[in-house]
Design an enzyme around this catalytic site. Structure first.
Site, PDB file in Angstrom:
ATOM      1  N   ALA A  71      21.956  15.628  -2.478  1.00 29.44           N
ATOM      2  CA  ALA A  71      22.948  16.610  -2.948  1.00 29.44           C
ATOM      3  C   ALA A  71      22.959  16.629  -4.477  1.00 29.44           C
ATOM      4  CB  ALA A  71      24.331  16.259  -2.405  1.00 29.44           C
TER       5      ALA A  71
ATOM      6  N   TYR B  76      29.014   0.668   0.972  1.00 27.11           N
ATOM      7  CA  TYR B  76      28.934   1.870   1.820  1.00 27.11           C
ATOM      8  C   TYR B  76      29.871   1.799   3.020  1.00 27.11           C
ATOM      9  CZ  TYR B  76      24.291   2.844  -0.295  1.00 27.11           C
ATOM     10  OH  TYR B  76      23.249   3.114  -1.132  1.00 27.11           O
TER      11      TYR B  76
ATOM     12  N   ASP C  68      18.530  10.703  -9.663  1.00 29.94           N
ATOM     13  CA  ASP C  68      18.621  12.053  -9.084  1.00 29.94           C
ATOM     14  C   ASP C  68      18.649  13.113 -10.183  1.00 29.94           C
ATOM     15  OD1 ASP C  68      18.853  10.718  -6.653  1.00 29.94           O
ATOM     16  OD2 ASP C  68      21.026  10.609  -6.856  1.00 29.94           O
TER      17      ASP C  68
ATOM     18  N   ASP D 155      28.145  11.182 -10.265  1.00 21.80           N
ATOM     19  CA  ASP D 155      26.712  11.473 -10.383  1.00 21.80           C
ATOM     20  C   ASP D 155      26.437  12.889 -10.854  1.00 21.80           C
ATOM     21  OD1 ASP D 155      26.786   9.080  -9.038  1.00 21.80           O
ATOM     22  OD2 ASP D 155      25.590   9.733  -7.323  1.00 21.80           O
TER      23      ASP D 155
HETATM   24  O1  KDG Z   1      21.233   8.093  -6.411  1.00 20.61           O
HETATM   25  C1  KDG Z   1      22.642   8.045  -6.322  1.00 20.61           C
HETATM   26  C2  KDG Z   1      22.932   7.836  -4.919  1.00 20.61           C
HETATM   27  O2  KDG Z   1      22.358   6.625  -4.550  1.00 20.61           O
HETATM   28  C3  KDG Z   1      24.382   7.757  -4.585  1.00 20.61           C
HETATM   29  O3  KDG Z   1      25.080   8.929  -4.874  1.00 20.61           O
HETATM   30  C4  KDG Z   1      24.638   7.382  -3.159  1.00 20.61           C
HETATM   31  O4  KDG Z   1      23.009   8.626  -1.975  1.00 20.61           O
HETATM   32  C5  KDG Z   1      23.503   7.579  -2.231  1.00 20.61           C
HETATM   33  C6  KDG Z   1      22.983   6.395  -1.593  1.00 20.61           C
HETATM   34  O5  KDG Z   1      22.655   6.517  -0.430  1.00 20.61           O
HETATM   35  O6  KDG Z   1      22.857   5.353  -2.214  1.00 20.61           O
END
Ligand code: KDG
Length: 322
Positions: free
Chosen positions: A37, A106, A261, A297
Site C-alpha cells: 500500500a 504485529y 517502500d 510510512d
Molecule cells: O515497509 C514498511 C512495512 O513493513 C510496514 O508498513 C508494515 O507491511 C508491513 C509489514 O508487513 O511489515
C-alpha cells in the site's frame, strides 16, 4: 490503464508517540501503512495511477484504510471487504533498545488479507497495468496469500507486465529463514525488477558485494534490473547493463519504517516517468530519507515539487529531467 498494480496487505500502524519500550508508552498515533500500500501511495503522489489488490476487514480500521487510500488517489476498486475477519494492525516501538531503530509488534494472524486467494485476482486489471508489484511479506501471511502472489506474478508474466518484487523478508512472519528464502527463490525466475537490502542479498546470494549480487541475480534467475539498498552507505542498481549509485541522505530519523517502500515506489514511478536509472535512484534515495523524518510510512511521501525542493537543497536539482 494503471501504471502500477500492487498486491499485499495494508495494515493500520499504531506508532508510539514517545520513544522507549511499549509497556510504558501511553499514546499511539494511527497511520495507514503496509508495504505494498505504501508503494501505491508513493506512485500516486508522483502523479501516476496505482491500484491495490487486497482484502480488508469490514470494520472501522478497514474503512479507515480504504478511505485513506482512496483519498491518496489509489484505485481501490479491487479491494474486497471480509465480514468475518479483522483488518491487520501493528504497533511500532521507537528507539528502544537501539537508538534510531524501530521494532514492530504485529496483530495480523487470521486477518482479512491473510484469507486472500487467487480468486481475488482480476487478470484484465493486472494486464492493464505497466508494473505489477508485490513482496515476500504477502507470501508469508498465509498459504493462500502465497498462492495468490504466485498466480498474480504468472498473470503479469503472461501479459508482459513488468514484475517488481521487493524481497522484504520479515523474520517475525516466517517459521524460519530457510522457508523464507525457499519461497522467494520460487518466484524470482518470474521477476523483472528486484529490490533487496544487504542482509537479503547475503541470504539469497551469499554475498553483499553489489556486482556479485547483480551477477548472481542475472545468472541464476535472469533478472537484469536489480536494486541493492545499503543503508547509510547508499544504494546501487544494475539496470539493463548500466550500473548506477546514489548516496544516502543524512536526515534526522524519527522512524525508519517505510523507507524501503518509499524507495521502491519512487524508483518505479521515476522509471515509468522516463527518468534515467541514475536519476531514478537519486530520487528514490531522497524519498526514503524524507519518509523517515516523521512517524508513519506515507505522510512524507513526496510530491514532485517537494522532491525537487529536497534535492535542490543538496544542490542536486535537475528539473528538466522531470
Ligand atoms: O515497509 C514498511 C512495512 O513493513 C510496514 O508498513 C508494515 O507491511 C508491513 C509489514 O508487513 O511489515
Amino acid at each position: 490503464m494503471l501504471d502500477l498494480v500492487a498486491l499485499g496487505e495494508p495494515l493500520v500502524q499504531f506508532n508510539a508517540v514517545t520513544e522507549g519500550p511499549l509497556r510504558h508508552v501511553t499514546y499511539f498515533e494511527k497511520h495507514s501503512a503496509g508495504s505494498e500500500a505504501n508503494v501505491c501511495v508513493a506512485v500516486s503522489r508522483l502523479g501516476l495511477r496505482s491500484g491495490l489488490i487486497t482484502r480488508l476487514g469490514s470494520d472501522e480500521f478497514g474503512l479507515f484504510i480504504y478511505e485513506w487510500l482512496r483519498g491518496q488517489g489509489v484505485d481501490v476498486s479491487r479491494v474486497k471487504f471480509d465480514p468475518e475477519r479483522p483488518t491487520g494492525i501493528y504497533f511500532v516501538q521507537r528507539s528502544y533498545p537501539i537508538p534510531g531503530v524501530s521494532t514492530v509488534l504485529y496483530y495480523r494472524r487470521g486477518s482479512a488479507a491473510s484469507a486472500m486467494t487467487p480468486s481475488d485476482l482480476d487478470e484484465d486489471y493486472i494486464a492493464s497495468s505497466r508494473v505489477f508489484h508485490t513482496t515476500s511479506i504477502t507470501m508469508a501471511i498465509s498459504d493462500s496469500a502465497r498462492e495468490t502472489v504466485i498466480r498474480g506474478v504468472e498473470m503479469a508474466n503472461r501479459h508482459n507486465v513488468m514484475v517488481s518484487f521487493d524481497v522484504n523478508i520479515r523474520r517475525l512472519l516466517w517459521p524460519s529463514l530457510e522457508e523464507a528464502v525457499k519461497a522467494v527463490e520460487g518466484v524470482l525466475r518470474m521477476v523483472n525488477v528486484l529490490f533487496l537490502d544487504e542482509n537479503e542479498a547475503e541470504l539469497l546470494f551469499g554475498t553483499r558485494e553489489p556486482r556479485v549480487v547483480f551477477k548472481e541475480a542475472e545468472g541464476r534467475f535472469g533478472i537484469s534490473r536489480v536494486v541493492l539498498k545499503m543503508g547509510l552507505r547508499g544504494s546501487m542498481a544494475k539496470w539493463d547493463g548500466e550500473v548506477v549509485e546514489a548516496k544516502a541522505f543524512q536526515v534526522p530519523v524519527k522512524d525508519p519504517i517505510g523507507a524501503g517502500d518509499a524507495y521502491a515506489g519512487v524508483f518505479l514511478a521515476s522509471v515509468l516517468k522516463g527518468h534515467p536509472p541514475s536519476r531514478s535512484i537519486l530520487r528514490a534515495s531522497a524519498a526514503a530519507a524524507m519518509v523517515v523524518m516523521v512517524r508513519g510510512d506515507e505522510e512524507n511521501l513526496p510530491r514532485e515539487t517537494d522532491l525537487e525542493t529536497f534535492l535542490r537543497n543538496y544542490g542536486l536539482s535537475d528539473v528538466e529531467l522531470r
